[in-house]
Design an enzyme around this catalytic site. Structure first.
Site, PDB file in Angstrom:
ATOM      1  N   LYS A  34      -2.494  28.774  15.739  1.00  0.00           N
ATOM      2  CA  LYS A  34      -2.698  30.156  15.291  1.00  0.00           C
ATOM      3  C   LYS A  34      -4.187  30.500  15.302  1.00  0.00           C
ATOM      4  CE  LYS A  34      -2.953  31.883  10.921  1.00  0.00           C
ATOM      5  NZ  LYS A  34      -3.209  33.132  10.220  1.00  0.00           N
ATOM      6  N   ASP A  61      -2.727  35.997  15.365  1.00  0.00           N
ATOM      7  CA  ASP A  61      -2.431  36.644  14.080  1.00  0.00           C
ATOM      8  C   ASP A  61      -3.412  37.788  13.870  1.00  0.00           C
ATOM      9  OD1 ASP A  61      -1.254  37.174  11.677  1.00  0.00           O
ATOM     10  OD2 ASP A  61      -2.223  35.538  10.599  1.00  0.00           O
ATOM     11  N   LYS A  63      -2.462  41.049  13.196  1.00  0.00           N
ATOM     12  CA  LYS A  63      -1.944  42.024  12.209  1.00  0.00           C
ATOM     13  C   LYS A  63      -2.370  43.459  12.533  1.00  0.00           C
ATOM     14  CE  LYS A  63      -1.467  38.845   8.290  1.00  0.00           C
ATOM     15  NZ  LYS A  63      -2.178  37.632   8.691  1.00  0.00           N
ATOM     16  N   ASP A  66      -2.139  50.546  13.163  1.00  0.00           N
ATOM     17  CA  ASP A  66      -2.842  51.758  13.618  1.00  0.00           C
ATOM     18  C   ASP A  66      -1.787  52.746  14.105  1.00  0.00           C
ATOM     19  OD1 ASP A  66      -4.831  53.541  14.656  1.00  0.00           O
ATOM     20  OD2 ASP A  66      -6.150  51.826  14.974  1.00  0.00           O
ATOM     21  N   THR A 117       2.012  37.712   1.273  1.00  0.00           N
ATOM     22  CA  THR A 117       2.372  36.887   0.111  1.00  0.00           C
ATOM     23  C   THR A 117       1.307  36.966  -0.983  1.00  0.00           C
ATOM     24  OG1 THR A 117       1.507  35.025   1.370  1.00  0.00           O
ATOM     25  CG2 THR A 117       3.900  35.221   1.239  1.00  0.00           C
ATOM     26  N   ARG A 208      -4.730  24.231   6.216  1.00  0.00           N
ATOM     27  CA  ARG A 208      -5.528  23.157   5.621  1.00  0.00           C
ATOM     28  C   ARG A 208      -4.845  21.798   5.515  1.00  0.00           C
ATOM     29  NH1 ARG A 208      -7.396  27.485   1.278  1.00  0.00           N
ATOM     30  NH2 ARG A 208      -5.338  28.191   1.953  1.00  0.00           N
TER      31      ARG A 208
END
Ligand code: C5P
Length: 235
Positions: A34, A61, A63, A66, A117, A208
């Site tokens: 990603k 990613d 996002k 518009d 989230t 991570r």
């Protein structure tokens, strides 16, 4: 699709060089990466192209959010990069623009981000939204289905109700994953890889726990192994 194709490793690193080093260290244990905002302005797009050319799958990613026409043009440009998954916010015009922009290039799959989230009921209320989070996730998933998108990004908490309602019509990408015993970092609602797969997630985004591990390759292998046994139980 093998279990490691379901593990999307988030290259949340400050430079394309560090990201490339992480990819090299993970080697064959990583099949899907990603790339997000952090890398985009510092060589992330070239890295995406290199990873794609080298046979890895790439989750962009970005996002997008518009007016539909701008999203459409943006997605047309993204198609030239050669990525596999792209995120846009799950609103009707945005999704429709993205699906139009993708056109016949079915390689690029469009994923709608339902509700981040990091948002809770109070933060939705501050934005003037009174709907329950789960209902809003399902409503936005419906927008994604109606627009002809390929899937949604949603927490493991909502994956089961999405699967129950939409079956395999939409793929579910789930972040907030932590192997048992791993540090939660700043994630609030975490689930193990096995629990996310059991809840119905199709792809897991893990950052991570892999890239900051002492042995990233081994961390990726362990998560893929956990995905494999959870899939076997789900079947
Ligand atoms: O390091 P960690 O596994 O927490 O990284 C999770 C990745 O998934 C990050 O790149 C984060 O931006 C992304 N993400 C998330 N929650 C969302 C959407 C994306 O954690 N709702």
């Amino acid at each position: 699709m093998t279990p490691k194709d379901r593990l999307i490793i988030a290259l949340d690193l400050p430079s394309a060089e560090e990201a490339q080093n992480a990819v090299s260290a993970i080697g064959e244990a990583g099949a899907f990466y990603k790339i997000g905002y952090q890398l985009m302005p510092v060589g992330g797009l070239d890295l995406a192209r290199r990873l794609s050319d080298g046979g890895k799958k790439v989750f962009l990613d970005f996002k997008f959010h518009d007016i539909g026409a701008t999203v459409e043009r943006g997605v047309k440009s993204v198609c030239k990069l050669g990525g596999d998954f792209l995120t846009v916010h799950a609103e009707p015009d945005v999704l429709k623009g993205a699906v139009e922009g993708r056109g016949d290039d079915k390689r690029l799959k469009i994923f709608g981000v339902t509700v981040l989230t990091s948002l809770d009921q109070d933060s939705l209320k501050l934005s003037g939204i009174d709907m329950k989070i789960e209902d809003l996730v399902l409503k936005r998933t419906e927008f994604a289905a109606e627009a002809g998108a390929d899937g949604v990004v949603a927490s493991a908490k909502e994956a089961a109700s999405i699967k129950a309602r939409f079956g395999d019509a939409l793929a579910i990408v789930t972040p907030g994953i932590r192997p048992a015993g791993a540090s939660a970092d700043d994630q609030k609602r975490i689930v193990t890889p096995a629990d996310a797969i059991r809840a119905g997630a199709d792809y897991l985004v893990v950052g991570r726990p892999v890239i900051a591990a002492a042995d990233p390759r081994n961390a990726a292998i362990e998560i893929s192994t956990e995905i494999a046994s959870a899939l076997a139980r789900r079947a």
